[in-house]
Design an enzyme around this catalytic site. Sequence first.
Site, PDB file in Angstrom:
ATOM      1  N   GLN A  79       0.804  -1.218   0.000  1.00 28.81           N
ATOM      2  CA  GLN A  79       0.000   0.000   0.000  1.00 28.81           C
ATOM      3  C   GLN A  79       0.839   1.270   0.000  1.00 28.81           C
ATOM      4  OE1 GLN A  79      -2.809  -0.242   3.274  1.00 28.81           O
ATOM      5  NE2 GLN A  79      -3.718  -2.122   2.509  1.00 28.81           N
ATOM      6  N   HIS A 141      -1.272   1.170   5.231  1.00 26.14           N
ATOM      7  CA  HIS A 141      -1.486   2.472   4.619  1.00 26.14           C
ATOM      8  C   HIS A 141      -0.828   3.594   5.435  1.00 26.14           C
ATOM      9  CE1 HIS A 141      -3.509   5.814   2.722  1.00 26.14           C
ATOM     10  NE2 HIS A 141      -4.030   4.980   1.834  1.00 26.14           N
ATOM     11  N   GLU A 229     -14.846   5.879   8.613  1.00 24.62           N
ATOM     12  CA  GLU A 229     -15.219   7.043   9.416  1.00 24.62           C
ATOM     13  C   GLU A 229     -15.057   8.346   8.651  1.00 24.62           C
ATOM     14  OE1 GLU A 229     -13.552   5.214  13.676  1.00 24.62           O
ATOM     15  OE2 GLU A 229     -12.937   7.222  13.014  1.00 24.62           O
ATOM     16  N   TYR A 239      -9.235  10.233  18.791  1.00 26.05           N
ATOM     17  CA  TYR A 239     -10.326   9.612  18.053  1.00 26.05           C
ATOM     18  C   TYR A 239     -10.443   8.106  18.297  1.00 26.05           C
ATOM     19  CZ  TYR A 239     -11.066  14.153  16.133  1.00 26.05           C
ATOM     20  OH  TYR A 239     -11.355  15.491  16.034  1.00 26.05           O
ATOM     21  N   TYR A 250     -10.089  -7.866  11.523  1.00 29.55           N
ATOM     22  CA  TYR A 250     -10.191  -8.727  10.348  1.00 29.55           C
ATOM     23  C   TYR A 250     -10.490 -10.171  10.747  1.00 29.55           C
ATOM     24  CZ  TYR A 250      -8.289  -4.889   7.569  1.00 29.55           C
ATOM     25  OH  TYR A 250      -8.093  -3.691   6.948  1.00 29.55           O
TER      26      TYR A 250
END
Length: 356
Positions: A79, A141, A229, A239, A250
């Site tokens: 990624q 990511h 989100e 957060y 997962y």
Amino acid sequence: MIRILVTTMAGLLLSCGATTAQSPFELDPIATLDRPWAMTALPQGGFLVTEKAGRLVYVSATGEKQTIAGAPAVNDSGQVGLHDVALAPDFASSGIVYLTWVEGSGGGALRLGRGRLDLNASALNGFREIWRAEPTGGRGHPGAMIAFGPDGHLFLSSGDRQQGSPAQDISDSRGKILRLNTDGTPASGNPFSEAPDVWTLGHRNPYGLVFDESGRLWSHEMGPRGGDELNLITEGQNYGWPLVSEGEQYSGQAIPAHATRPEFTPPLIDWTPIIAPAGMIFYTGAAFPDWRGSLLLGGLASQALVRVEINANSAREVDRWELDNRIRDVAADNAGHVYVLEDGEDARLLRVVRGE
């Protein structure tokens, strides 16, 4: 030019309560690129587009392409690779362009750099790194999105790289949104004395980052398994990731919801099933007057362009247009024309045109 008609199933109920748009629009293909990641419209016309393998490409308004020399070497795997591209607030006079990328072994580190664009020479001159994530590593990511605030400071999203715990570690720049000076140094007035560049924490992979016309910062991030989100970003807030989420691991293991931990700031929208939100803009243009004041998001898993209406402390998805391709980024030019960028090999840069 081949124009692609976009059709939708009018009245189809979406998971968030919105319905698909009743009026189709059309798409004009402009250019094809190899695994593009992000784009920005240039004030003189045309676009700068990053390709994941490490190429920075200029695309003219009519589709001619030229590679811009001077982009950094990247770790093109999984990624990560070459990510966001953004123009300095004073780009018209300075020509400064910012890039984010991942470089190095062991997953590498997210980096931020800048250089001066010379289109005539097809070069990004004097490019240099000005910030990097510490510690390095991870496999997921990197976030890697850039937004400039009304005060001129640079905001940068930094993903947790699928490590989880760094998002709650204030000494770790992963899983954060950072507020920097334009030279990459920590901005003064940030809320954490022990982490002078951190603005907010508890993020998974904040992949959309944009200011609205009121100066509020919005971000979206992909959930683990469900629970994408949309967040209103407020200085110093936590957060919650990975301690809370509206998704699950997962493996199927449950994660406590935000409602169980009121000390963490909850999202204004959460999506299950996921849309896998990608690039995002706040739209103010004249070409689509009914979209003004909305967020426009690309959807990877949803293969869609998504419109979200925002208010003082609320947000709701109001339109989702299915485009039959993963949408990696969204942009608007000075005239208010909207563009979407597909994901993958032979991905198209497309102009959104209102249907007849």
